[in-house]
Write a protein that holds these residues in place. Structure first.
Motif, PDB file in Angstrom:
ATOM      1  N   HIS A  32     105.438  69.529 114.300  1.00 42.72           N
ATOM      2  CA  HIS A  32     105.102  70.145 115.503  1.00 42.72           C
ATOM      3  C   HIS A  32     104.329  69.274 116.621  1.00 42.72           C
ATOM      4  O   HIS A  32     104.570  69.526 117.669  1.00 42.72           O
ATOM      5  CB  HIS A  32     104.676  71.504 115.319  1.00 42.72           C
ATOM      6  CG  HIS A  32     105.508  72.617 114.753  1.00 42.72           C
ATOM      7  ND1 HIS A  32     106.053  72.535 113.422  1.00 42.72           N
ATOM      8  CD2 HIS A  32     106.190  73.537 115.312  1.00 42.72           C
ATOM      9  CE1 HIS A  32     106.665  73.772 113.176  1.00 42.72           C
ATOM     10  NE2 HIS A  32     107.192  74.171 114.375  1.00 42.72           N
ATOM     11  N   ILE A  35     106.297  66.992 118.288  1.00 41.61           N
ATOM     12  CA  ILE A  35     107.212  67.628 119.420  1.00 41.61           C
ATOM     13  C   ILE A  35     106.542  67.776 120.676  1.00 41.61           C
ATOM     14  O   ILE A  35     106.717  67.706 121.646  1.00 41.61           O
ATOM     15  CB  ILE A  35     107.768  69.147 118.953  1.00 41.61           C
ATOM     16  CG1 ILE A  35     108.785  68.690 117.867  1.00 41.61           C
ATOM     17  CG2 ILE A  35     108.674  69.928 119.970  1.00 41.61           C
ATOM     18  CD1 ILE A  35     109.296  70.026 117.037  1.00 41.61           C
ATOM     19  N   ALA A  36     105.133  68.383 120.406  1.00 45.34           N
ATOM     20  CA  ALA A  36     104.220  68.737 121.418  1.00 45.34           C
ATOM     21  C   ALA A  36     104.045  67.361 122.012  1.00 45.34           C
ATOM     22  O   ALA A  36     103.862  67.319 123.308  1.00 45.34           O
ATOM     23  CB  ALA A  36     102.973  69.344 120.780  1.00 45.34           C
ATOM     24  N   ASP A  39     106.845  66.542 124.391  1.00 49.03           N
ATOM     25  CA  ASP A  39     106.955  67.301 125.359  1.00 49.03           C
ATOM     26  C   ASP A  39     106.103  67.020 126.566  1.00 49.03           C
ATOM     27  O   ASP A  39     106.463  67.208 127.733  1.00 49.03           O
ATOM     28  CB  ASP A  39     106.680  68.912 124.955  1.00 49.03           C
ATOM     29  CG  ASP A  39     107.737  69.508 124.152  1.00 49.03           C
ATOM     30  OD1 ASP A  39     108.966  69.098 124.435  1.00 49.03           O
ATOM     31  OD2 ASP A  39     107.374  70.561 123.467  1.00 49.03           O
ATOM     32  N   ILE A  80     113.699  71.318 115.957  1.00 51.33           N
ATOM     33  CA  ILE A  80     114.289  71.841 117.057  1.00 51.33           C
ATOM     34  C   ILE A  80     115.329  72.629 116.711  1.00 51.33           C
ATOM     35  O   ILE A  80     115.741  73.646 117.275  1.00 51.33           O
ATOM     36  CB  ILE A  80     114.601  70.407 117.879  1.00 51.33           C
ATOM     37  CG1 ILE A  80     113.316  69.957 118.504  1.00 51.33           C
ATOM     38  CG2 ILE A  80     115.496  71.041 119.166  1.00 51.33           C
ATOM     39  CD1 ILE A  80     113.401  68.657 119.361  1.00 51.33           C
ATOM     40  N   HIS A 116     112.503  72.155 125.027  1.00 48.67           N
ATOM     41  CA  HIS A 116     111.877  70.786 124.457  1.00 48.67           C
ATOM     42  C   HIS A 116     112.818  69.905 125.161  1.00 48.67           C
ATOM     43  O   HIS A 116     113.580  68.932 124.364  1.00 48.67           O
ATOM     44  CB  HIS A 116     112.053  70.738 123.008  1.00 48.67           C
ATOM     45  CG  HIS A 116     111.220  71.710 122.181  1.00 48.67           C
ATOM     46  ND1 HIS A 116     109.783  71.730 122.432  1.00 48.67           N
ATOM     47  CD2 HIS A 116     111.528  72.532 121.435  1.00 48.67           C
ATOM     48  CE1 HIS A 116     109.380  72.854 121.766  1.00 48.67           C
ATOM     49  NE2 HIS A 116     110.301  73.278 121.075  1.00 48.67           N
ATOM     50  N   ALA A 119     112.541  66.153 123.963  1.00 51.01           N
ATOM     51  CA  ALA A 119     112.944  65.833 122.779  1.00 51.01           C
ATOM     52  C   ALA A 119     114.531  66.130 122.301  1.00 51.01           C
ATOM     53  O   ALA A 119     114.882  65.780 121.608  1.00 51.01           O
ATOM     54  CB  ALA A 119     112.075  66.593 121.949  1.00 51.01           C
TER      55      ALA A 119
END
Length: 244
Positions: A32, A35-36, A39, A80, A116, A119
């Motif tokens: 996570h 992903i952040a 982003d 995702i 996202h 990503a």
């Protein structure tokens, strides 16, 4: 105790959070946070060292949970795509007909892409669970739902596969263009390993039955058919302009 206090002071001086305030490190938190990071900063800037910095640990600590960047990116794709599991508007099987089923699924994939955008290109580029499956519906779970749903609605096997190909092409082309306009970096995309061995299809009976049809290369035919459909649509628009 004195050594622990010295180590804690050194961490604070280095800009890291004190041990008492740090969150426990695990694979889910790492994915996570990756992903952040994507982003916020984009995919090209992601490295294990930078991700470790954001988590307040040395990069080597991450390797206890992910074997390297390749596994990290595969995990990002899993998260995702898995977001659709929590989308109450997306159905696993049709309830109000196949059109409603596909519309819900298409909008669910689009919501994932827009949540996202930087990503999302990974969904198009990371090697899928089976090399003959297509993004963005690339997980065996979702392909099984798609094919089984259409078969349950009266589609024969060949038509269900053709619809899967057309649906995937439409979604991928449209959504990659859309996320590119939002700052996504689209390339270069990874090359898929066509000879990769596939395991674990026993839980996906529809995919297993249709594996041969799914693996056929029909790209030339699909391109020609899609082009013809586009030209037909343009001709219809031209006819409609006279009525305005």
């Amino acid at each position: 105790m004195a050594k622990e206090r010295i180590d804690a002071d050194a961490d604070v001086a280095a800009g890291l959070a004190p041990p008492s305030t740090r969150q426990k490190l695990d694979r889910e938190r790492i994915l996570h946070q990756a992903i952040a990071f994507i982003d916020d900063h984009g995919l090209p800037g992601l490295t294990m060292r930078r991700l470790g910095d954001q988590l307040g640990v040395e990069a080597m600590a991450l390797y206890r949970y992910v074997a390297g960047k390749e596994e990290l990116l595969d995990g990002v794709v899993e998260v995702i795509v898995g977001d659709m599991e929590h989308d109450s508007d997306v159905l696993r099987m049709p309830r109000e007909g196949w059109q409603d089923f596909l519309q819900r699924l298409a909008h669910g994939v689009r919501r994932v892409a827009l949540a996202h955008p930087r990503a999302f290109p990974l969904v198009a580029s990371r090697p899928p669970e089976a090399p003959w499956l297509r993004p963005p519906l690339r997980s065996l779970d979702w392909v099984e739902s798609f094919l089984a749903g259409l078969v349950a609605e009266g589609f024969d096997d060949q038509t269900a596969v053709a619809c899967y190909r057309a649906f995937s092409s439409f979604l991928l082309g449209h959504l990659l263009l859309e996320v590119a306009s939002l700052g996504a970096d689209l390339g270069p995309l990874d090359v898929l390993e066509e000879d990769a061995e596939v395991r674990g299809l026993d839980s996906f009976p529809t995919v297993r039955r249709l594996r041969r049809d799914l693996s056929l290369d029909t790209s030339v035919v699909e391109f020609e058919e899609a082009l013809e459909q586009l030209l037909d649509r343009m001709a219809l628009l031209r006819m409609e302009q006279g009525a305005r």
